[in-house]
Design an enzyme around this catalytic site. Structure first.
Site, PDB file in Angstrom:
ATOM      1  CG  ASN A 139      43.075  68.112  23.398  1.00  0.00           C
ATOM      2  OD1 ASN A 139      42.944  66.891  23.447  1.00  0.00           O
ATOM      3  ND2 ASN A 139      43.937  68.698  22.569  1.00  0.00           N
ATOM      4  CE1 TYR A 150      50.749  63.398  28.690  1.00  0.00           C
ATOM      5  CE2 TYR A 150      50.753  61.025  28.996  1.00  0.00           C
ATOM      6  CZ  TYR A 150      50.224  62.144  28.408  1.00  0.00           C
ATOM      7  OH  TYR A 150      49.165  62.036  27.539  1.00  0.00           O
TER       8      TYR A 150
END
Ligand SMILES: NC(=O)c1ccc[n+]([C@@H]2O[C@H](COP(=O)([O-])OP(=O)(O)OC[C@H]3O[C@@H](n4cnc5c(N)ncnc54)[C@H](O)[C@@H]3O)[C@@H](O)[C@H]2O)c1
Length: 277
Positions: free
Chosen positions: A107, A174
């Site tokens: 995660n 990202y």
């Protein structure tokens, strides 16, 4: 009442007997629930024993306390995914305690918090740190868990990617790291299918987690209410997502219900991707 499905098993709890290593099971500071904490809780409620790893031990200890308060089984691990030895130690601690790993849930993901920005302004440090955290950490978690799953001849890996991987983003590192995570997910799914190991990814859209909301309020200086309204307005289903939306998909992918699904990168975004203008 027992209700066996066509496979003949009785899903009293969907992860009964499973051991899950959840990496990034804490959450960033701020109001609300993070994706990793919600997923760890959801897994535990469905019967999994959860090894909960995170760089910030206080935050993941809180997750473990929440699981235990509900009668679940979990323990906390201090793990910085940018340090391979930490990943090795987390995997070993899980094996020492429970002797198997059925589910690896990765995660960890950071963007603005590590200085992401557009390609003209990005620094070497920001780009490298984001890549190390979001992608290399996931690859190295797989590196150390896959041999165990291969030996078991079973396992489910769930990588938390982002809708940004396939949609628009103003931030370069990202997006690139999450798109690469999707590519890696497909590659690992194919290479490990012969061992009965499934590898899938989740692509969350606009989810109200402390990281997504608080970081933007602080770094982009947008008032909270304005930010929340803008995020909801972009979603065809008319609401912002919650960490439970992500946890539900993670649970499905980790469970036997998804036993014929591998190599998929699945959006959980309220239809946001249909609305990209
Ligand atoms: N919230 C959203 O809108 C959204 C959208 C798309 C994707 N995602 C993805 O969901 C995941 C979780 O996001 P969240 O919003 O709940 O954020 P979060 O910051 O609350 O969760 C990430 C966790 O990873 C931990 N972490 C950070 N660096 C680490 C490191 N080096 N080693 C170990 N742990 C580390 C953090 O302490 C935190 O507990 C991320 O992968 C993120 O990219 C979130």
């Amino acid at each position: 009442m027992d209700n066996p499905n066509e496979r003949g098993w009785t899903p009293k709890k969907r992860l009964e007997g499973k051991v899950a290593l959840v990496i990034g099971a804490g959450q960033s500071a701020g109001e609300g629930l993070g994706n990793g904490r919600a997923t760890a809780l959801r897994f535990a409620r469905e019967g999994a024993r959860v090894a909960a790893a995170n760089r910030h031990i206080e935050s993941v200890a809180e997750t473990v306390d929440m699981i235990k308060a509900e009668g679940g089984e979990a323990f906390a691990l201090r793990t910085d995914v940018t340090v391979e030895q930490d990943i090795v130690d987390a995997v070993k601690a899980t094996m020492d305690k429970w002797g198997r790993i059925d589910i690896l849930h990765y995660n960890v993901g950071v963007s603005l918090g590590l200085g992401d920005t557009n390609v003209i302004e990005i620094t070497e440090t920001a780009f490298d740190n984001i890549y190390k955290t979001n992608l290399r950490g996931a690859a190295f978690a797989c590196k150390h868990v896959l041999p165990i799953m291969r030996e078991q001849r079973s396992g489910a890996i769930v990588n938390v990617s982002s809708a940004t991987a396939v949609g628009l983003s103003p931030f370069v590192a990202y997006k690139a790291s999450k798109a690469a995570m999707n590519a890696m997910t497909e590659q690992l799914a194919l290479q490990n299918a012969p061992y009965n190991i499934r590898v899938n990814a989740i692509m969350p859209g606009l989810i109200d987690t402390p990281m997504a909301v608080q970081t933007r309020v602080e770094k982009l200086s947008v008032p909270r209410e304005q930010l929340l309204a803008e995020r909801a307005a972009k979603v065809p289903l008319g609401r912002r997502g919650t960490a439970w939306d992500v946890a539900d998909l993670a649970l499905f992918l980790a469970s036997e219900e998804a036993s014929f699904i591998t190599g998929e990168c699945i959006l959980v975004d309220g239809g946001r991707i249909l609305n990209r203008t």
